[in-house]
Write a protein that holds these residues in place. Structure first.
Motif, PDB file in Angstrom:
ATOM      1  N   THR A 304       1.206  -1.135   0.197  1.00  0.00           N
ATOM      2  CA  THR A 304      -0.032  -0.109  -0.156  1.00  0.00           C
ATOM      3  C   THR A 304       0.857   1.307   0.348  1.00  0.00           C
ATOM      4  N   ARG A 306       0.942   5.098   0.124  1.00  0.00           N
ATOM      5  CA  ARG A 306       1.044   6.157   1.090  1.00  0.00           C
ATOM      6  C   ARG A 306       1.101   7.473   1.083  1.00  0.00           C
ATOM      7  N   PRO A 307       0.800   8.366   1.698  1.00  0.00           N
ATOM      8  CA  PRO A 307       0.709  10.545   1.199  1.00  0.00           C
ATOM      9  C   PRO A 307       2.256   9.943   1.705  1.00  0.00           C
ATOM     10  N   ASP A 309       4.725   9.221   2.937  1.00  0.00           N
ATOM     11  CA  ASP A 309       5.505   7.732   2.547  1.00  0.00           C
ATOM     12  C   ASP A 309       6.882   7.241   2.515  1.00  0.00           C
ATOM     13  N   ARG A 337      10.087  11.861   1.491  1.00  0.00           N
ATOM     14  CA  ARG A 337       8.291  11.106   1.571  1.00  0.00           C
ATOM     15  C   ARG A 337       8.018  11.433  -0.114  1.00  0.00           C
ATOM     16  N   LEU A 341      -1.251  12.191  -3.333  1.00  0.00           N
ATOM     17  CA  LEU A 341      -1.697  11.016  -4.218  1.00  0.00           C
ATOM     18  C   LEU A 341      -3.377  11.240  -5.026  1.00  0.00           C
ATOM     19  N   LYS A 352      -6.871  11.494  -2.761  1.00  0.00           N
ATOM     20  CA  LYS A 352      -6.512  10.161  -2.143  1.00  0.00           C
ATOM     21  C   LYS A 352      -5.990   9.466  -1.093  1.00  0.00           C
ATOM     22  N   PRO A 353      -6.729   9.445  -0.541  1.00  0.00           N
ATOM     23  CA  PRO A 353      -5.963   8.778   1.270  1.00  0.00           C
ATOM     24  C   PRO A 353      -4.651   7.807   0.855  1.00  0.00           C
ATOM     25  N   GLN A 354      -5.153   6.878  -0.126  1.00  0.00           N
ATOM     26  CA  GLN A 354      -3.881   5.489  -0.489  1.00  0.00           C
ATOM     27  C   GLN A 354      -3.964   5.188  -1.573  1.00  0.00           C
TER      28      GLN A 354
END
Length: 677
Positions: A304, A306-307, A309, A337, A341, A352-354
């Motif tokens: 997954t 994610r923002p 990351d 990071r 997204l 989008k969260p993930q």
């Protein structure tokens, strides 16, 4: 360009089984982009379709939207063969291909080639038939052609045309709902549901839900191809096509995964389409926008994303593609990071969260990441084997219109290379030209437009120069003197050389046959250095000289004024004085070329080769039925426009590869023209 949109929330799948990644492919004029717009508009509130097909589309367009119980990531690809790289990227991002075929035009050769490529990869496929109202259109004839060319193509619906083929479509007859025997039997057979097939043949009624489940299984095998008639502008076939996407096409959980390695070349180990697994994702497209900056379209295969990351970015394109895609240097880096997204929606995007395994997502601020790069966790870097990449074969030499922009041009071109893996950049040290290797004239136009409009850097094309060679063709004697004595420490060196031609590929030989110390031992190496330096610069027209033996036979020196540099200079002078149009010939590079064309185009292709001074070494059947491979050697001078000309003489059926073979004599009548460019 991608900007924030207020059009609802981005769809958020919670499992790979809820995702459908589908790419539209087909030739120009088949109606892909019109179909794409109407499919999206049918599910996105407030979305208005454009009824004019985007025939000039040059890039991959993506839209993510909810449809029933699934999230559809729909991709539209260009039809122009110059942008086949965008098509390949779309195929990599998707799990199924929807071929758009015009009932008026049938199946062209480029579509057949793309179908074979999908077939080799086992990719599930379906067909949407368009332009049913055209005077030449006949749905039944088109289905017959699809079956002959593609295999088990089965219509799931029949268009209702009260006035006959080629007239207005008023509706569809759902053949699945009517349980038409041949369709039902083909679905059950290809789904490999043997028990159900036996019961069906014994007369048992198959309920529609079971039939839909078997349809999904049959399509997933990559051997059964549903066909649906569509008329996008009236909406006919749109809902049926979306139902097919939802219920008949595979999810990422059902699809295959690319091979994954460690960045050091070792085996990464198996991955699965699991949101909880290690992060493995790939950049399938890179764009730069003046409003939002750099954005990357990413397919997540495992884990997954994610923002914010931290991720590892690795790009080892040369490891897989070699020098044929030069300019894409290998690189590895850890990013603190990733940026925000978002879900694509044509030219817009929604936060989008993930992005879970199987999903497609736009990623902002992915600094240093290029198309085909792999994203993975920093503690377990991965490298995904890239998709099949087309080789750019059309060269164009460009220069900045303003002298002051030359340094800027080199920097900007590196940016374009990072975005477009079908462009190869060659900064040729011999011809001193900037050469872009491209896919065709439309690709060239797009790149030059991008340089001017996006980067405010006007460029102009210039004649492409070929890196020639020189060689001595007659044995001759050469005499060089460097004598300067004007007071103080002077220069004194005299050397006599014997120059002889060698066979092609023999290289440069230097032989010392001085006797009696005419040239002191400490200056023998100076003579050789001067000889090699002059041959490298050329002796007649400024091209490197090859395949020659130079023998030092005699000379003179001075106890005070001789020096290393004096003997180097004398050696170079000797070679230049020995070189003239009777002793030196020009050599041109010869490429080995393999041309794959449809059988009916072999004659015209061979005739064209004769006009290019080509030497045909033989033909053989292609790996694909109805095609022939021609093996030939062709001067590189004759190949500068070959991608365009082959497309013409083969009626779009021809492809080719080229590789350097050797150097050979340039015909005398061409020498003046080539040297003057």
């Amino acid at each position: 360009m991608n900007r924030s949109s207020g059009v609802g929330d981005a769809p958020a799948p919670t499992s790979p089984q809820q995702i459908r990644n589908v790419v539209l492919v087909g030739p120009p004029g088949a109606g892909k982009s019109t179909l794409f717009d109407h499919l999206v508009a049918a599910r996105v509130e407030g979305r208005r379709p454009r009824d004019d097909d985007r025939a000039s589309s040059t890039g991959l367009v993506a839209a993510s939207f909810a449809s029933g119980e699934v999230v559809v990531n729909l991709l539209d690809t260009p039809g122009n063969p110059d942008f086949v790289g965008e098509v390949r990227a779309g195929l990599r991002a998707a799990d199924a291909a929807l071929f758009v075929v015009s009932a008026a035009d049938g199946v062209d050769e480029s579509t057949r080639m793309l179908w074979r490529e999908c077939d080799a990869a086992g990719m599930p496929r379906a067909v949407a038939v368009t332009r049913l109202e055209h005077a030449r259109a006949d749905f039944d004839d088109t289905v017959a052609t699809l079956r002959r060319v593609f295999g088990d193509a089965q219509p799931l619906a029949q268009p209702v045309q009260p006035d006959g083929p080629g007239t207005a479509v008023t509706g569809l007859v759902d053949l699945l709902a009517e349980r038409r025997g041949d369709v039902v039997e083909a679905i059950i057979e290809e789904s490999e549901d043997d028990t159900l097939l036996e019961r069906y043949l014994e007369g048992e009624e198959v309920d529609l839900e079971t039939l839909r489940e078997d349809l999904h299984a049959a399509v997933a095998t990559g051997r059964f191809f549903p066909v649906l008639p569509t008329h996008a502008t009236s909406g006919i076939g749109i809902e049926e096509l979306l139902d097919l996407v939802e219920l008949g096409l595979p999810s990422p959980a059902d699809a295959g995964l690319p091979r994954v390695f460690r960045t050091n070349g070792g085996d990464f180990g198996p991955i699965s389409c699991d949101p909880g697994g290690p992060l493995v994702a790939e950049v399938v497209r890179t764009t730069s926008d003046p409003f939002v900056g750099r954005q990357s379209l990413v397919r997540v295969f495992s884990g997954t994303l994610r923002p914010d990351d931290p991720v590892h970015v690795s790009g080892h394109l040369q490891q897989f593609a070699g020098d044929r895609l030069g300019g894409h240097l290998d690189h590895d880096a850890d990013l603190d990071r990733v940026g925000a997204l978002s879900a694509p929606l044509g030219e817009e995007a929604r936060s989008k969260p993930q992005a879970i395994a199987g999903d497609l997502v736009l990623v902002a601020r992915l600094a240093g990441a290029e198309t085909t790069d792999t994203l993975s966790s920093t503690d377990r870097p991965a490298l995904v084997e890239p998709w099949v990449l087309p080789e750019p074969l059309l060269p164009v030499a460009i220069r900045a219109r303003s002298k002051g922009d030359e340094d800027k041009l080199a920097t900007v071109l590196q940016t374009l290379v990072s975005e477009d893996v079908t462009m190869r950049l060659d900064l040729n040290p011999e011809t001193h030209q900037v050469v872009l290797w491209t896919m065709g004239p439309a690709h060239v136009a797009l790149l030059t437009q991008s340089l001017e409009e996006r980067h405010h850097l006007p460029v102009e094309a210039e004649p492409l120069r070929t890196a020639l060679r020189e060689t001595f063709v007659l044995a001759c004697d050469a005499h060089g003197r460097q004598v300067k004595q004007s007071g103080g420490h002077g220069q004194y060196a005299v050397c006599r050389l014997r120059v002889e031609p060698l066979p092609r590929g023999a290289g440069i030989e230097f032989v010392d046959k001085v006797v009696g110390g005419a040239v002191p031992r400490q200056y023998i190496a100076s003579v050789e250095k001067g000889v090699r330096a002059q041959l490298d610069k050329g002796v007649l027209a400024g091209y490197p000289a090859v395949d020659v033996r130079v023998t030092l036979v005699d000379g003179k020196s001075h106890s005070v004024d001789s020096s290393d540099m004096a003997f180097q200079t004398a050696a170079g002078t000797a070679l230049r004085e020995a070189a003239n149009e009777s002793t030196v010939a020009m050599l041109e590079p010869i490429d080995a070329v393999d041309i794959d064309v449809a059988d009916e185009s072999v004659g015209s292709t061979l005739a064209d080769l004769r006009g290019r001074r080509g030497q045909v070494h033989g033909t053989e059947p292609s790996a694909h039925e109805g095609r022939t491979v021609i093996h030939a050697e062709i001067p590189a001078l004759e190949l500068s426009r070959y991608p365009i000309d082959l497309r013409s003489v083969s009626h779009g059926t021809g492809t080719f590869t080229r590789r350097f073979a050797r150097y050979d004599y340039l015909p005398p009548h061409l020498v003046k023209d080539v040297i003057s460019t």
